[in-house]
Design a protein around this motif. Structure first.
Motif, PDB file in Angstrom:
ATOM      1  N   ALA A  26      34.530  28.342  16.983  1.00  0.00           N
ATOM      2  CA  ALA A  26      35.284  27.726  18.074  1.00  0.00           C
ATOM      3  C   ALA A  26      34.750  28.209  19.412  1.00  0.00           C
ATOM      4  CB  ALA A  26      36.768  28.088  17.941  1.00  0.00           C
ATOM      5  N   ASP A  27      35.072  27.466  20.434  1.00  0.00           N
ATOM      6  CA  ASP A  27      34.727  27.828  21.803  1.00  0.00           C
ATOM      7  C   ASP A  27      36.018  28.301  22.457  1.00  0.00           C
ATOM      8  OD1 ASP A  27      34.594  27.551  24.666  1.00  0.00           O
ATOM      9  OD2 ASP A  27      32.786  26.350  24.419  1.00  0.00           O
ATOM     10  N   VAL A  28      36.076  29.573  22.812  1.00  0.00           N
ATOM     11  CA  VAL A  28      37.249  30.124  23.481  1.00  0.00           C
ATOM     12  C   VAL A  28      36.843  30.460  24.910  1.00  0.00           C
ATOM     13  CG1 VAL A  28      39.029  31.909  23.503  1.00  0.00           C
ATOM     14  CG2 VAL A  28      38.145  31.074  21.313  1.00  0.00           C
ATOM     15  N   ASP A  29      37.329  29.666  25.844  1.00  0.00           N
ATOM     16  CA  ASP A  29      37.019  29.862  27.264  1.00  0.00           C
ATOM     17  C   ASP A  29      35.520  30.007  27.513  1.00  0.00           C
ATOM     18  OD1 ASP A  29      39.768  29.785  27.758  1.00  0.00           O
ATOM     19  OD2 ASP A  29      39.965  31.972  27.715  1.00  0.00           O
ATOM     20  N   GLY A  30      34.718  29.188  26.807  1.00  0.00           N
ATOM     21  CA  GLY A  30      33.280  29.193  27.013  1.00  0.00           C
ATOM     22  C   GLY A  30      32.505  30.193  26.174  1.00  0.00           C
ATOM     23  N   VAL A  31      33.190  30.921  25.304  1.00  0.00           N
ATOM     24  CA  VAL A  31      32.530  31.920  24.460  1.00  0.00           C
ATOM     25  C   VAL A  31      32.701  31.518  22.986  1.00  0.00           C
ATOM     26  CG1 VAL A  31      32.487  34.350  23.759  1.00  0.00           C
ATOM     27  CG2 VAL A  31      33.004  33.748  26.139  1.00  0.00           C
ATOM     28  N   LYS A  79      42.511  31.778  26.945  1.00  0.00           N
ATOM     29  CA  LYS A  79      43.554  30.812  27.287  1.00  0.00           C
ATOM     30  C   LYS A  79      43.455  29.530  26.482  1.00  0.00           C
ATOM     31  CE  LYS A  79      44.160  32.551  31.903  1.00  0.00           C
ATOM     32  NZ  LYS A  79      43.977  32.405  33.308  1.00  0.00           N
ATOM     33  N   ARG A  80      42.212  29.095  26.210  1.00  0.00           N
ATOM     34  CA  ARG A  80      42.033  27.800  25.575  1.00  0.00           C
ATOM     35  C   ARG A  80      40.922  27.872  24.536  1.00  0.00           C
ATOM     36  NH1 ARG A  80      39.133  23.326  25.952  1.00  0.00           N
ATOM     37  NH2 ARG A  80      40.137  21.329  25.697  1.00  0.00           N
ATOM     38  N   ALA A  81      41.167  27.243  23.399  1.00  0.00           N
ATOM     39  CA  ALA A  81      40.155  27.200  22.338  1.00  0.00           C
ATOM     40  C   ALA A  81      40.004  25.771  21.846  1.00  0.00           C
ATOM     41  CB  ALA A  81      40.550  28.105  21.183  1.00  0.00           C
ATOM     42  N   GLY A 127      44.579  26.590   4.368  1.00  0.00           N
ATOM     43  CA  GLY A 127      45.254  26.309   5.630  1.00  0.00           C
ATOM     44  C   GLY A 127      44.301  25.762   6.665  1.00  0.00           C
ATOM     45  N   SER A 128      44.737  25.833   7.915  1.00  0.00           N
ATOM     46  CA  SER A 128      43.891  25.375   9.010  1.00  0.00           C
ATOM     47  C   SER A 128      43.941  26.393  10.142  1.00  0.00           C
ATOM     48  CB  SER A 128      44.335  23.999   9.497  1.00  0.00           C
ATOM     49  OG  SER A 128      45.666  24.050   9.963  1.00  0.00           O
ATOM     50  N   LEU A 129      43.024  26.266  11.058  1.00  0.00           N
ATOM     51  CA  LEU A 129      42.940  27.185  12.181  1.00  0.00           C
ATOM     52  C   LEU A 129      43.920  26.782  13.272  1.00  0.00           C
ATOM     53  CD1 LEU A 129      41.577  29.457  13.809  1.00  0.00           C
ATOM     54  CD2 LEU A 129      39.817  27.806  14.461  1.00  0.00           C
ATOM     55  N   ASP A 130      44.674  27.743  13.764  1.00  0.00           N
ATOM     56  CA  ASP A 130      45.564  27.548  14.903  1.00  0.00           C
ATOM     57  C   ASP A 130      44.766  27.958  16.139  1.00  0.00           C
ATOM     58  OD1 ASP A 130      47.418  27.902  16.983  1.00  0.00           O
ATOM     59  OD2 ASP A 130      49.016  28.508  15.602  1.00  0.00           O
ATOM     60  N   LEU A 131      44.260  26.974  16.864  1.00  0.00           N
ATOM     61  CA  LEU A 131      43.382  27.250  18.010  1.00  0.00           C
ATOM     62  C   LEU A 131      44.082  28.058  19.100  1.00  0.00           C
ATOM     63  CD1 LEU A 131      41.546  23.825  18.123  1.00  0.00           C
ATOM     64  CD2 LEU A 131      40.483  26.047  17.684  1.00  0.00           C
ATOM     65  N   LYS A 132      45.347  27.791  19.318  1.00  0.00           N
ATOM     66  CA  LYS A 132      46.096  28.535  20.339  1.00  0.00           C
ATOM     67  C   LYS A 132      46.216  30.008  19.937  1.00  0.00           C
ATOM     68  CE  LYS A 132      50.235  28.280  23.150  1.00  0.00           C
ATOM     69  NZ  LYS A 132      51.399  27.495  23.524  1.00  0.00           N
ATOM     70  N   ALA A 133      46.484  30.260  18.654  1.00  0.00           N
ATOM     71  CA  ALA A 133      46.590  31.638  18.163  1.00  0.00           C
ATOM     72  C   ALA A 133      45.233  32.340  18.249  1.00  0.00           C
ATOM     73  CB  ALA A 133      47.101  31.653  16.725  1.00  0.00           C
ATOM     74  N   ALA A 136      44.141  39.104  12.921  1.00  0.00           N
ATOM     75  CA  ALA A 136      45.297  38.505  13.593  1.00  0.00           C
ATOM     76  C   ALA A 136      45.724  37.250  12.845  1.00  0.00           C
ATOM     77  CB  ALA A 136      44.944  38.152  15.033  1.00  0.00           C
ATOM     78  N   PRO A 137      46.990  36.855  12.978  1.00  0.00           N
ATOM     79  CA  PRO A 137      47.442  35.627  12.327  1.00  0.00           C
ATOM     80  C   PRO A 137      46.937  34.396  13.103  1.00  0.00           C
ATOM     81  CG  PRO A 137      49.255  36.654  13.529  1.00  0.00           C
ATOM     82  CD  PRO A 137      48.072  37.561  13.650  1.00  0.00           C
ATOM     83  N   VAL A 138      45.843  33.805  12.626  1.00  0.00           N
ATOM     84  CA  VAL A 138      45.242  32.649  13.305  1.00  0.00           C
ATOM     85  C   VAL A 138      45.198  31.391  12.441  1.00  0.00           C
ATOM     86  CG1 VAL A 138      43.891  34.026  14.933  1.00  0.00           C
ATOM     87  CG2 VAL A 138      42.890  33.416  12.722  1.00  0.00           C
TER      88      VAL A 138
END
Length: 165
Positions: free
Chosen positions: A60-65, A89-91, A75-81, A160-162
């Motif tokens: 994933a891209d989290v704030d450009g990283v 802030k954003r993924a 399951g699936s990925l919770d991008l916010k988590a 972490a729970p993601v």
């Protein structure tokens, strides 16, 4: 037994990294079916392992990283988590071609281990409920089984729970 594993999987950087680290692991090879709709579910079915113990590697891209999330195939990925777990802030899911270029692996075979460029990694907290989990060993049709602690140590992962069911 380690010799046999090396010979079967000598080309994957993930196996090389595990061997170099002296970590206990087991490889599981199966015939990949390109028509199967889910790489992770295919792996769980082929190995006869609960989908809760087979983890997929998502980039994933989290704030450009670029950030790796390792979550159960059930399951699936919770991008916010995920964003929260790394102080972002954003993924959003990364472009698949960029994920492949950056990790050195092909989609469906991306391993959290032995990546071309080591990315920050988050392992879903559910992994700690299992003595061992399975993750991609660096190619479609090949999984590696190891302890969640070993995976966390080798990748420098945050736990972490993601994932969400």
């Amino acid at each position: 037994m380690a010799k046999k594993q090396k010979q079967q999987t000598a080309g994957t950087p993930a196996i090389v990294a595990l061997t170099a680290a002296g970590v206990d692991f087991t490889t599981h090879a199966y015939e990949h079916d390109p028509a199967h709709p889910s790489y992770g579910e295919e792996a769980a079915e082929a190995m006869g392992v609960s989908p809760d113990r087979v983890f997929k590697t998502l980039v994933a891209d989290v704030d450009g990283v670029l950030t790796v999330a390792v979550v159960p195939v059930s399951g699936s990925l919770d991008l916010k988590a995920l964003a929260g777990a790394v102080g972002g802030k954003r993924a959003a899911m990364a472009d698949p071609a960029l994920a492949e270029r950056t990790t050195g692996y092909v989609r469906g075979g991306i391993s959290p281990l032995g990546q071309r460029k080591r990315l920050r990694t988050v392992l879903d907290a559910s992994a700690s409920a299992h003595a061992t989990i399975c993750v991609s060993a660096g190619r479609r049709g090949l999984e590696v089984e190891l302890s969640p602690t070993a995976l966390t140590t080798l990748t420098g992962a945050t736990v972490a729970p993601v994932a969400r069911p």
